[in-house]
Design an enzyme around this catalytic site. Structure first.
Site: not given
Length: 217
Positions: A75, A157, A159
Site C-alpha cells: 500500500c 483504519r 481500507r
C-alpha cells in the site's frame, strides 16, 4: 474443497477473516500457498497458522491450482502517509503480478485490500486502471471502503476492499462507511452516545492485558 492462496500475507489477517467466513458458511477451505517477504511477519504468520509462508512472490517457481485469491498488495505507493508514487514505485507494480496470476490461473474470485488512497491516487486514474485491468480478465468487480473501528477493532483504519468474481459482478450486503473522520471526532461522538454505541465499539482499554510480562514495561 475450496483452495485459496494468500499473497502479501503480512501476519495473516485477511486469511483469518476468510477462513472464519468459510467456516460460518460450511465451506471447507485450504490454503495451498502463502507468500510474505518480511521475515518478522513470516515468523508471526508461522505462529498464527502453523506454517511458514513462502518469501518473495517473484521467486516462487510454481503456483498450485487455486479457486480464490487473497492479496493485500503493498500500500505504500498509494498511502497518504507516503510519497504516493503509485505505479512509478516498484512496489506499486506488484498489482500487475496479481493481474498476471489471475490471467494465468483464472480462479473463481479474489479479494484485494489496500489503503483508501488507492481510490483517489492520481485523481482516480490509478484505481480506474486497476478496475479496467480486472474487467479485461472478465472479472466483475465490486468494492467497499470500510473502517476497522466499525468491526470490533480498537483502531481507525480505513481500507478499500475489492471483490471480484469470474464472469459475474458480486453483490455486496455491506455499504462503504469511513467511520469517524479522525480519533478526536470519534472520542467526542463516543462520549456523547451519538453515532457510536459503547456495546459495539472497542477502545484500547478493551484489549489491554491485565497482567502483562514485566519485560514490556
Amino acid at each position: 474443497m475450496l483452495k485459496f492462496i494468500d499473497l502479501f500475507a503480512g501476519v495473516g489477517g485477511i486469511r483469518l477473516g476468510f477462513e472464519q467466513a468459510m467456516q460460518a458458511l460450511g465451506i471447507n477451505a485450504e490454503c495451498v500457498l502463502s507468500s510474505e517477504i518480511d521475515r518478522y511477519a513470516q515468523e508471526t504468520y508461522a505462529l498464527n497458522f502453523g506454517e511458514p509462508p513462502s518469501g518473495d512472490l517473484y521467486e516462487i517457481p510454481l503456483i498450485p491450482a487455486f479457486d480464490f485469491m487473497l492479496a493485500g498488495f503493498p500500500c505504500q505507493p498509494f498511502s497518504y502517509a507516503g510519497k504516493q508514487k503509485g505505479f512509478v514505485d516498484t512496489r506499486g507494480t506488484l498489482f500487475f503480478e496479481i493481474e498476471r496470476i489471475l490471467g494465468t490461473h483464472r480462479p473463481q474470485g479474489f479479494l484485494l485490500e489496500n489503503v483508501r488512497g488507492l481510490t483517489s491516487h492520481d485523481q482516480g486514474r490509478t484505481f480506474a486502471t486497476i478496475l479496467e485491468k480486472l474487467a479485461a480478465l472478465d472479472y466483475g468487480v465490486s468494492y467497499l471502503v470500510l473502517n476497522s473501528s466499525n468491526f470490533g477493532v480498537a483502531q481507525n483504519r480505513v481500507r478499500v476492499y475489492i471483490l471480484g468474481w469470474l464472469k459475474s459482478r458480486p453483490v455486496l450486503s455491506l455499504q462503504s462507511d469511513l467511520g469517524a473522520a479522525d480519533s478526536h471526532r470519534f472520542k467526542s461522538e463516543f462520549q456523547q452516545g451519538g453515532l457510536f454505541d459503547e456495546r459495539s465499539y472497542r477502545v484500547v482499554a478493551d484489549i489491554l492485558e491485565d497482567a502483562p510480562d514485566a519485560r514490556f514495561d
